[in-house]
Design an enzyme around this catalytic site. Structure first.
Site, mmCIF file in Angstrom:
data_model
loop_
_atom_site.group_PDB
_atom_site.id
_atom_site.type_symbol
_atom_site.label_atom_id
_atom_site.label_comp_id
_atom_site.label_asym_id
_atom_site.label_seq_id
_atom_site.Cartn_x
_atom_site.Cartn_y
_atom_site.Cartn_z
ATOM 1 C CB SER A 1 5.502 -2.216 11.915
ATOM 2 O OG SER A 1 5.163 -0.880 12.252
ATOM 3 C CG HIS B 1 -5.817 1.996 5.347
ATOM 4 N ND1 HIS B 1 -5.335 2.887 6.272
ATOM 5 C CD2 HIS B 1 -4.826 1.087 5.150
ATOM 6 C CE1 HIS B 1 -4.099 2.534 6.617
ATOM 7 N NE2 HIS B 1 -3.771 1.442 5.943
ATOM 8 C CD GLU C 1 -3.385 -2.419 7.408
ATOM 9 O OE1 GLU C 1 -2.324 -2.711 6.840
ATOM 10 O OE2 GLU C 1 -3.930 -1.305 7.287
ATOM 11 C CG ASN D 1 -1.722 1.244 1.395
ATOM 12 O OD1 ASN D 1 -1.787 2.069 0.469
ATOM 13 N ND2 ASN D 1 -2.359 1.403 2.542
ATOM 14 C CD1 TRP D 2 3.896 1.341 -2.699
ATOM 15 C CD2 TRP D 2 3.807 2.436 -4.664
ATOM 16 N NE1 TRP D 2 4.795 0.751 -3.537
ATOM 17 C CE2 TRP D 2 4.765 1.401 -4.759
ATOM 18 C CE3 TRP D 2 3.585 3.238 -5.775
ATOM 19 C CZ2 TRP D 2 5.509 1.170 -5.922
ATOM 20 C CZ3 TRP D 2 4.309 3.005 -6.935
ATOM 21 C CH2 TRP D 2 5.267 1.980 -6.999
ATOM 22 C CE LYS D 3 -0.102 3.155 4.825
ATOM 23 N NZ LYS D 3 -0.021 3.228 6.282
ATOM 24 N N GLY E 1 2.868 -1.127 4.260
ATOM 25 C CA GLY E 1 2.956 0.292 3.960
ATOM 26 C C GLY E 1 4.395 0.689 3.660
ATOM 27 N N GLY E 2 5.064 1.253 4.649
ATOM 28 C CA GLY E 2 6.398 1.835 4.475
ATOM 29 C C GLY E 2 7.389 0.946 3.736
ATOM 30 C CD GLU F 1 -2.786 5.431 6.887
ATOM 31 O OE1 GLU F 1 -2.793 5.494 5.645
ATOM 32 O OE2 GLU F 1 -1.878 4.871 7.532
ATOM 33 N N GLY G 1 2.878 2.017 10.905
ATOM 34 C CA GLY G 1 3.858 3.092 10.768
ATOM 35 C C GLY G 1 4.640 3.392 12.029
HETATM 36 P P1 13P Z 1 3.180 0.227 7.689
HETATM 37 O O1 13P Z 1 3.641 -1.041 7.023
HETATM 38 O O2 13P Z 1 3.944 1.435 7.230
HETATM 39 O O3 13P Z 1 3.105 0.096 9.179
HETATM 40 O O4 13P Z 1 1.677 0.495 7.172
HETATM 41 C C1 13P Z 1 0.734 -0.519 7.273
HETATM 42 C C2 13P Z 1 -0.466 -0.140 6.525
HETATM 43 O O5 13P Z 1 -1.202 0.764 6.902
HETATM 44 C C3 13P Z 1 -0.763 -0.858 5.266
HETATM 45 O O6 13P Z 1 -2.033 -0.574 4.800
#
Ligand code: 13P
Length: 240
Positions: free
Chosen positions: A203, A95, A164, A9-11, A224-225, A97, A170
């Site tokens: 993470s 999600h 999640e 997920n590149w956000k 994510g990251g 967020e 993050g």
């Molecule tokens: P991280 O891997 O950066 O913790 O993010 C997880 C996430 O929100 C994937 O959708």
């Protein structure tokens, strides 16, 4: 057999130029990836069309949101047919967020899930608890409530779920793998279809992916990251 789904997920990261740089390093690494692993990249809207032309057929393309109407006066939204037209196969829905910053509710999540399925997009539904809910022993009731509301009239034969825990996103504070495995088992117990692939997200890194994927209940990850850096995401996709 449950499907394995490894999704990035590149956000809100990467211009088109940055996306192309990523692919140059990432794509050769896929030669080592076992065919049964479904690899997905969920990228910003502006990268979708470009990646639909650049990605090999073995990598699926995903969006990060979809509206429930097929078209209309919904400034800033995107419809399912606009996504499928450019080869998008998956879409992240609900999600944390989006729930936290953009007013997404279980009701709108449910509408988005049904619309996605109607147009043959495979939704990745995200659920998970806050730190406060976890500390006050409300993890299970919160997640059951999300599932019960989000999945009304949703077809469980065309669905992926991502667990999640919000406190692990993050933060570098990964959920203990045994605890992630336990909660994912509870999520499965709430479903009518036992074959729904359930991912862990929060993470996920090259140094914990092997332990995460060794858990019996965990069918993949939502990253994510670590999906932004091609070497890291390649190591995750090629977990041992
Ligand atoms: P991280 O891997 O950066 O913790 O993010 C997880 C996430 O929100 C994937 O959708």
């Amino acid at each position: 057999m449950r499907k394995i789904v490894i999704a990035g997920n590149w956000k809100m990261y990467k211009t088109q130029a940055e996306a192309l740089e990523f692919l140059q390093v990432f794509m050769p690494e896929l030669d080592k990836t076992p065919a049964e692993r479904n690899v997905v990249l969920c990228v910003p809207f502006t990268n979708l069309d470009l990646l639909s032309k650049k990605l090999p057929a073995s990598v699926h393309l995903g969006a990060q949101n979809v509206h429930w109407e097929s078209e209309g006066a919904y400034t800033g939204e995107i419809s399912a047919s606009m996504l499928t037209e450019i080869r998008v196969r998956y879409v992240i829905i609900g999600h944390s967020e989006r729930r936290q910053y953009f007013g997404e509710t279980d009701e709108t999540v449910n509408q988005r899930l049904k619309a996605a399925q109607q147009f043959d997009l495979l939704p990745i539904l995200c659920v998970g608890e806050t730190k406060q809910q976890r500390d006050s022993g409300e993890t299970e009731t919160h997640i059951y409530s999300q599932l019960d509301r989000d999945l009304v009239d949703v077809d469980q034969s065309a669905l992926v779920i991502a667990y999640e825990p919000i406190w692990a996103i993050g933060t570098g504070d990964t959920c203990e793998v045994s605890e992630a495995n336990r909660v994912i088992g509870l999520i499965r117990s709430r479903l009518s279809n036992q074959d729904v692939p359930i991912q862990y997200g929060g993470s996920v890194k090259p140094n914990n992916i092997d332990a995460i994927m060794a858990q019996p209940e965990i069918d993949g990850v939502l990253v994510g990251g670590a999906s932004l850096e091609p070497g890291s995401f390649a190591r995750i996709v090629n977990y041992q």
